[in-house]
Scaffold this active site. Structure first.
Site: not given
Length: 603
Positions: A2, A46, A69-71, A94, A354-355
């Site tokens: 977000c 988002l 913003n985030g997870e 969350d 992603s890596g």
């Protein structure tokens, strides 16, 4: 994923809406604004977890209001702990866990969080704002501060006002490094909250205090066998990937021809009940193309793979998006293919693993080879090496003069490591080193010079270059990227391993390669790494040549504070005449010119 906003500047909701519309790509699913007392909160959402409108923000619980913003990847376990304390929940997000957790534990909540985050909480009773940013700086946090007046946002562009002034110190740093590191921003009185830090704004006293809750620290290498280390790391990776696969929207994996993304994709495919989606972009020039290798990997792990071949014009057409999405001048040219990859992936997924981060912790970059070579030649007395550095070795080795001089002329391993991040070549008239105090910890955290370089890589480059690149490129297309190698548990674990388990002087990322061999035969993945790079030297001397010459004219160059104009013009001419590859410097100044043009249109 977000966009956040908060301020105590008196303004109408419509003005806040206009500010947030500038970055609506960060959260196109909902724009929320709340005004409580004299504090305004804004949020762009988002939707990823709990798609219901009940989880829209700003979110309120008792006397707390949050924009976040985030997870938080371990939010379910924290939620269970809160339930055991008597809490009930109205959502499955969350966000609710975060605000209720703060109501119980305050700043101590940060120790419990495993995730990527930037948030601000308004506490009405205490009349204070509590802000925090994740440990490794995956998510951005900008703030304006002057005499108790503040404004917080996920990106810089909403904070740009007509009165805003460009920071000359930030420009000077950019000239040498190609980005603006925290806590600085390109504007005066506007800053980034550094990773692993929290900030408390006292609304009554009109003061702010910034404190650190996490950092890299001095380490003792563990007495652990290689097999045990490999087993523990494998389990950590599986858990880091598993918790990052939680999503209520379609999820995929970036799959290049590299070791790190291939391991993430391989483990994710084992954890998934159905074939995972993997995404690659390739290039017409085989020198830069890894798509065929990625296709091989996809067939072995059984993923539903999509590959897009991009032309030169596809990449260069991303230039306007680069300037607008990144807000500050940012010259890592791999941002262009990153934007392309994100735009292609977004057609099929809203979350991508992603890596990123594997090279930092597991010593995958070529500069670890360079440091290894330097450690072998530094037994030669410094004064002798300095004399040798004046000889024209670059003609023999066909390298830029600064590369050879940098290796021979560094006083110590730490100096060599630091100089490498500016490629041993300053464009400043006069260098000032005050800002480097924020990054000097790498000199004391580890006994091994290789580990110290890795620590500098994590603190300086990872946050300010790699994480910025991925966040802005993905969010420009409303795509959330999650990086298991950036799980702080993996970063901390890797630092305790003997360097030889990760790099033995010949093979980089040794332990990661050996884990990957459980999923993909070594003869398949043991191929030269091309990296996510583009032929910028060719583009600057062909497709972009005329625009570069026009943009980097004398009038523009002379207005850049502290720029050694004569030195830069010499480097640019050497590139344009095919003598030496100074594309990184010319591209850096070209991006700065494009940024100035965009800034002038906004301010």
């Amino acid at each position: 994923m977000c966009g956040i906003y908060m301020t105590n500047i008196p303004c109408e909701k419509e003005k806040i809406r206009d500010k947030l519309e500038k970055i609506n790509f960060r959260g196109p699913d909902n724009l929320g604004i709340e005004k409580i007392n004299n504090i305004s909160l804004g949020h762009l959402r988002l939707s990823i977890i709990d798609l219901n409108v009940r989880s829209n923000q700003p979110y309120n619980f008792k006397n707390y209001y949050i924009t976040y913003n985030g997870e938080i990847y371990n939010f379910k376990s924290i939620r269970e702990e809160l339930i055991s304390l008597g809490f009930s929940f109205e959502t499955s997000s969350d966000t609710e866990v975060l605000i209720k957790g703060y109501s119980v534990w305050g700043k101590d909540l940060l120790e419990k969080l495993n995730g990527m985050f930037a948030f601000a909480i308004y506490d009405i009773e205490r009349e204070e704002i509590f802000c925090a940013r994740d440990r490794l700086g995956v998510k951005p946090f900008y703030y304006y501060w002057e005499n108790g007046v503040f404004e917080i946002c996920s990106q810089l562009s909403p904070l740009i006002e007509k009165k805003a002034k460009i920071s000359e110190e930030a420009i000077s740093i950019y000239l040498d490094y190609g980005y603006v590191p925290s806590p600085y921003s390109i504007l005066e009185n506007t800053y980034k909250l550094s990773p692993g830090n929290y900030m408390i704004i006292d609304l009554k006293k009109k003061t702010k205090t910034i404190s650190k809750y996490w950092d890299l620290k001095s380490i003792e290498t563990r007495d652990i066998s290689y097999e045990q280390a490999k087993e523990e790391l494998h389990e950590l990776l599986k858990d880091a990937i598993k918790i990052r696969m939680q999503s209520d929207v379609p999820l995929g994996v970036f799959l290049s021809g590299g070791i790190d993304s291939s391991l993430v994709a391989a483990i994710a495919s084992k954890l998934s009940e159905k074939p995972i989606n993997t995404f690659t972009i390739g290039f017409e020039d085989p020198k830069y193309d890894e798509s065929k290798i990625a296709q091989q990997f996809a067939e072995i792990i059984g993923s539903d793979h999509r590959n897009s071949i991009c032309r030169v014009e596809d990449v260069l057409n991303m230039l306007p998006t680069l300037i607008k999405a990144y807000d500050e001048p940012f010259s890592d040219n791999s941002a262009l293919p990153s934007l392309l990859l994100s735009s292609e992936t977004k057609q099929y997924a809203t979350v991508a693993l992603s890596g990123d981060g594997g090279d930092e912790s597991f010593l995958g970059y070529t500069h670890f080879d360079l440091l290894h070579k330097f450690n072998q030649i530094k037994i030669i007395p410094f004064f002798v090496r300095k004399i040798l550095g004046r000889l024209p070795w670059h003609r023999l080795f066909k390298r830029r003069p600064e590369t050879i001089k940098g290796m021979l002329g560094a006083k110590s391993s730490d100096d060599f490591s630091w100089n490498l991040f500016m490629r041993n070549d300053s464009l400043q008239k006069e260098r000032k080193f005050l800002w480097e105090k924020y990054y000097n910890g790498y000199k004391i955290w580890a006994k091994s010079s290789i580990q110290r370089m890795a620590d500098l890589n994590i603190k300086l480059w990872l946050e300010n270059d790699s994480n910025v690149k991925v966040d802005r490129a993905s969010m420009a297309f409303s795509l959330e990227v999650r990086s298991p190698f950036l799980d702080y548990r993996i970063v901390e674990f890797a630092r305790t391993l003997p360097v030889k388990y990760r790099y033995d002087g010949k093979k980089r990322k040794k332990i990661i390669r050996d884990i990957l061999s459980n999923y993909i035969p070594e003869e398949v993945f043991d191929q030269p790494k091309r990296g996510f790079i583009v032929p910028m030297d060719k583009w600057l001397t062909s497709e972009l040549r005329q625009d570069v010459i026009e943009k980097l004219n004398d009038d523009f160059l002379k207005k850049i504070p502290n720029l050694n104009v004569a030195k830069f013009k010499n480097k640019m001419n050497l590139l344009l005449n095919g003598k030496y590859d100074y594309s990184h410097l010319v591209w850096r100044m070209y991006v700065l010119a494009l940024w100035y043009k965009e800034y002038d249109s906004r301010s």
